[in-house]
Write an enzyme that holds these catalytic residues in place. Structure first.
Site, PDB file in Angstrom:
ATOM      1  N   ASP A   1       0.654  -1.584  -0.231  1.00 15.70           N
ATOM      2  CA  ASP A   1       0.076  -0.045  -0.552  1.00 15.70           C
ATOM      3  C   ASP A   1       1.207   1.391   0.084  1.00 15.70           C
ATOM      4  O   ASP A   1       1.895   1.195   1.079  1.00 15.70           O
ATOM      5  CB  ASP A   1      -0.930   0.509   1.486  1.00 15.70           C
ATOM      6  CG  ASP A   1      -2.472   1.467   1.505  1.00 15.70           C
ATOM      7  OD1 ASP A   1      -1.592   2.006   1.089  1.00 15.70           O
ATOM      8  OD2 ASP A   1      -3.816   0.820   0.692  1.00 15.70           O
ATOM      9  N   ILE A   2       0.614   1.969  -1.653  1.00 16.47           N
ATOM     10  CA  ILE A   2       1.698   3.795  -0.762  1.00 16.47           C
ATOM     11  C   ILE A   2       0.933   3.945  -0.297  1.00 16.47           C
ATOM     12  O   ILE A   2       0.056   4.168   0.393  1.00 16.47           O
ATOM     13  CB  ILE A   2       1.367   3.994  -2.861  1.00 16.47           C
ATOM     14  CG1 ILE A   2       1.105   3.292  -3.576  1.00 16.47           C
ATOM     15  CG2 ILE A   2       1.491   4.749  -2.298  1.00 16.47           C
ATOM     16  CD1 ILE A   2       0.686   3.580  -4.933  1.00 16.47           C
TER      17      ILE A   2
ATOM     18  N   GLU B   1      -4.641   2.671  -4.531  1.00 16.58           N
ATOM     19  CA  GLU B   1      -3.347   2.448  -3.918  1.00 16.58           C
ATOM     20  C   GLU B   1      -2.012   1.362  -3.331  1.00 16.58           C
ATOM     21  O   GLU B   1      -1.443   0.732  -3.441  1.00 16.58           O
ATOM     22  CB  GLU B   1      -2.081   3.993  -3.021  1.00 16.58           C
ATOM     23  CG  GLU B   1      -2.819   3.759  -1.774  1.00 16.58           C
ATOM     24  CD  GLU B   1      -4.672   4.181  -1.600  1.00 16.58           C
ATOM     25  OE1 GLU B   1      -4.261   4.898   0.000  1.00 16.58           O
ATOM     26  OE2 GLU B   1      -5.056   4.318  -2.776  1.00 16.58           O
TER      27      GLU B   1
END
Length: 795
Positions: free
Chosen positions: A672-673, A715
């Site tokens: 996950d960004i 994301e």
């Protein structure tokens, strides 16, 4: 003219007054000289042909032997790879793998390395596994297998698959014999295949005992440690070389194989057939493992007998022909005068026959008049008609009195048609042809063929006829006129025109139908044939329709190899059940390449046996391409170009189903960004999309071909890692994490992500695996982000 005034020459160059004996002698000498020249040329050609045949046999024999040597290397290498890729190989697995390999090899064996301190435990373990006593043995002075004395190292035969009736020498220590020890040391040192010097093989029938031992070391997968054992091929040279070759009484070649690395230059194999007395010899080099063998080939007596010279036959036949020709000419010359006397007698007889022919002339005229359905017209050299039978009167409306001696053959024909024919003949023959002779002159491409002409009746109406013209000769062979025979083809032409109109209509209709229309038959003798094929069939298969009607098998040559048997089977099933035929298959075309074809046809049973189909085929390549594009769009993320959530879920279920059947490892990496919402808020969604694309590009470069990279949404991303355990997956995740942190992304700088790793457990499903990966990401977020977290140990 008196006969004495004509002095012809026999054969055009021998005068009738020449002496018969002189002519015969000259011809005999000339024939013998020509025979000698032909015999000399034939003998020289024979020597060249013998050398060429011998070289062809040598090259064929060398190629066959080299392929057999290479085949043994490949089979042993496959056995070595089997051990390298297996953690442990049981005897049943060894037997199952090596049984198909026993082709021209007496046996395959596996011999592990056993050290002094391991011997006792090794013998007890093998004895328990086999159920019988097992002892490491060696050959004693009497040539019998006896327990081996204590040494630092042993290489005993543990597994063996053999063709020998004597059984396998299990437990035989290969290090106890110098030749075998040297071979193992060379294999261990080089890490590749090694071949022993010529030796007497153990546990092999005496007839096959002479041979070599082909050895390959087996190490761990890293390949840095010494080998822990050896796989071997026991090769009998008699079996490897002689099997499948002609037996000695029928073999054209005598072979000898010598090991060039052997100091004694011992003969490894030698044919027992007889060598021919010939200077021909062929030498080649064969390679097996790390040895080079010298192959010497010489012609045998069988080759010598099969390639004997025809020189004596040519001399005998030439002499006989010369003698016969001289005798024939002697007979011709000596009987010339007697023949002239016979000619005089025949002349008298011919004059009597002339009178008889005049009587038959009246009968012939009656016959001509009786042919009322055929017009028979004869002319003199000027073209004036002198014979006009009743069939001509009925066909043209003229009477014989109106025509004979008054009209020419030209006057009965259409003038424009004669002029066109005259011009065409002038071009073909290279000279001017008068229009009056156009109907009587034959073109080079249609000798003695009936031609279609238009005649003018007495009332001026046209008449379509077929005409066959020929010259008239008198009794002396002199040209005296022409004979023309006419047949009315008006009704026949109308029938042909009706058929042509129907064909044009059918061709026009089929041209407006997409694809191709056909009639296809399958006869009881398995004869495939197209009765009809429209022009669309040519576009579908890139084969002319004429060729399709000659040989229907050309269509099956265009069908893709993976589809052709299915299509054949569906055609036969349709013929058997008289069911509607429908198939979709691929074709490989010379110009357009791979295309998809759909075909449908309705069968009917023929009265004489066999089946007739009426159907069509069409090109559906565009439809197939659209289907593939839609499928690709359904499993691809439109922004990043990687797979989407749907594809990931389908692939994950498939992998878990596979693991439930076969066992193995599977891991997932979720990322996950970090702070992606800030990037969108600060730089805009366009920059955010560019960041997602750059991140996917960097991660894709680091993944293996077997890994599956997917975007779950927003994301969040997931990497599916088949055949990967937890430790390997954590290492890969760390590598991906570093690839993001090492280089900034314009214009946002360094972009980081939180990674979570989870491995599949046999007692859980898809949701449990994903939940543990998501929990690991959550832990990474809570620990400050920008890190890799492995799954928590099971409580």
């Amino acid at each position: 003219m008196p006969l004495q005034a004509v002095r012809p020459k026999i054969l055009g160059f021998i005068s009738e007054q020449a002496s018969a004996w002189l002519v015969a002698l000259v011809v005999l000498l000339a024939g013998c000289t020509l025979t000698g020249i032909v015999a000399w040329a034939t003998h020289d050609l024979y020597q060249q042909q013998v050398r060429q045949r011998f070289q062809l046999l040598v090259n064929e024999r060398y190629t066959r032997l080299q392929e057999r040597f290479e085949d043994q290397e490949q089979r042993l290498n496959s056995l070595r790879r089997f051990f390298l890729n297996s953690q442990q190989v049981s005897r049943e697995e060894f037997d199952g793998f090596t049984q198909p390999l026993l082709l021209r090899a007496r046996a395959y064996a596996w011999a592990p390395r056993v050290f002094r301190e391991q011997r006792s435990e090794f013998e007890r373990q093998v004895s328990r596994d086999r159920g019988v006593d097992f002892v490491i043995r060696e050959l004693n002075t009497a040539g019998e297998l006896a327990p081996a004395p204590q040494r630092d190292e042993y290489v005993p035969v543990l597994y063996s698959q053999t063709q020998s009736l004597l059984g396998s020498p299990l437990g035989f220590d290969l290090l106890a014999q110098p030749l075998r020890r040297a071979t193992l040391e060379r294999a261990q040192k080089s890490g590749r295949l090694a071949v022993s010097q010529p030796m007497q093989l153990v546990g092999v029938e005496p007839a096959y005992a002479a041979g070599v031992l082909l050895v390959a070391p087996v190490s761990n997968q890293a390949g840095n440690d010494p080998p822990y054992g050896y796989v071997m091929a026991v090769i009998s040279m008699r079996q490897l070389v002689a099997d499948g070759l002609p037996k000695s009484p029928r073999d054209n070649l005598v072979m000898q194989i010598v090991d060039t690395s052997d100091v004694q230059q011992r003969v490894l194999y030698e044919s027992n057939n007889v060598v021919a007395d010939s200077p021909l010899v062929g030498a080649r080099r064969l390679t097996l493992g790390d040895h080079v063998y010298a192959l010497t080939l010489r012609p045998s007596k069988v080759f010598e007998l099969a390639n004997h010279s025809s020189l004596s036959a040519i001399l005998i036949m030439g002499g006989l022909l010369s003698l016969l020709l001289s005798a024939l000419l002697y007979v011709l010359v000596s009987q010339r005068q007697r023949a002239l006397k016979l000619v005089e007698q025949r002349t008298v007889q011919l004059r009597l026959r002339e009178q008889e022919l005049r009587g038959a002339h009246g009968q012939l005229r009656s016959v001509l008049n009786a042919a009322t359905q055929v017009a028979i017209i004869a002319t003199d050299l000027r073209g004036v008609i002198n014979t006009f039978n009743a069939g001509a009167e009925k066909m043209l409306g003229f009477t014989a009195d109106q025509v004979v001696g008054k009209l020419t053959l030209e006057s009965l024909h259409l003038a424009t048609e004669l002029e066109m024919r005259s011009a065409k003949l002038g071009v073909a023959l290279g000279k001017r042809i008068p229009a009056s002779q156009a109907m009587l002159v034959e073109s080079p491409d249609s000798l003695h063929e009936a031609r279609e002409w238009t005649l003018i009746r007495e009332d001026g109406s046209p008449l379509n006829v077929n005409m066959l013209g020929t010259v008239l000769l008198d009794d002396h062979g002199l040209w005296v006129g022409h004979l023309a025979i006419y047949l009315d083809v008006t009704e026949q032409k109308r029938a042909y025109e009706a058929l042509a109109a129907r064909d044009r209509l059918l061709k026009k209709l089929s041209a407006h139908v997409p694809g191709g229309i056909f009639q296809f038959t399958l006869e009881p003798q398995d004869n495939w044939r197209f009765i009809y094929a429209s022009d669309g069939m040519r576009d579908i298969y890139e084969i002319e329709t004429g060729l399709l009607q000659q040989d229907a098998k050309r269509v099956f040559e265009r069908i893709h190899p993976l589809d052709v048997e299915r299509v054949r089977a569906s055609v036969r099933l349709s013929a058997l059940q008289l069911s509607h035929w429908r198939e979709e298959y691929r074709v490989l075309l010379p110009q357009r390449g791979l295309r998809w074809i759909r075909g449908e046809a309705t069968p009917e049973e023929l009265p004489g046996g066999g089946t007739l189909w009426h159907g069509y085929v069409s090109d559906i390549s565009d439809l197939k391409r659209v289907e593939e594009e839609l499928r690709a769009l359904s499993i691809t993320d439109s922004l990043t170009g990687i797979h989407n959530r749907r594809y990931f879920q389908d692939r994950l279920r498939a992998e878990i189903a596979r693991l439930n059947r076969t066992h193995g490892a599977l891991s997932v990496i979720m990322l996950d960004i970090d702070h992606f919402k800030r990037i969108n808020d600060k730089h805009g969604h366009a920059v955010g999309d560019a960041v997602l694309q750059e991140l996917c590009a960097r991660i894709s470069q680091r993944l293996r071909r077997t890994d599956v990279f997917c975007r779950l949404g927003g994301e969040e991303f997931m990497v599916l890692c088949p055949t990967t355990d937890a430790e390997q997956a954590y290492s890969l995740a760390t590598d991906l994490w570093q690839s993001l942190r090492t280089a900034p992304m314009d214009p946002v700088g360094v972009v980081t992500a939180s990674f979570g790793v989870a491995s599949w457990r046999g007692d859980e499903g898809v949701d449990g695996l994903l939940l543990r990966a998501d929990s690991a990401v959550y832990v990474a977020k809570q620990a400050g982000r920008d890190r890799v977290e492995a799954e928590r140990a099971r409580a």
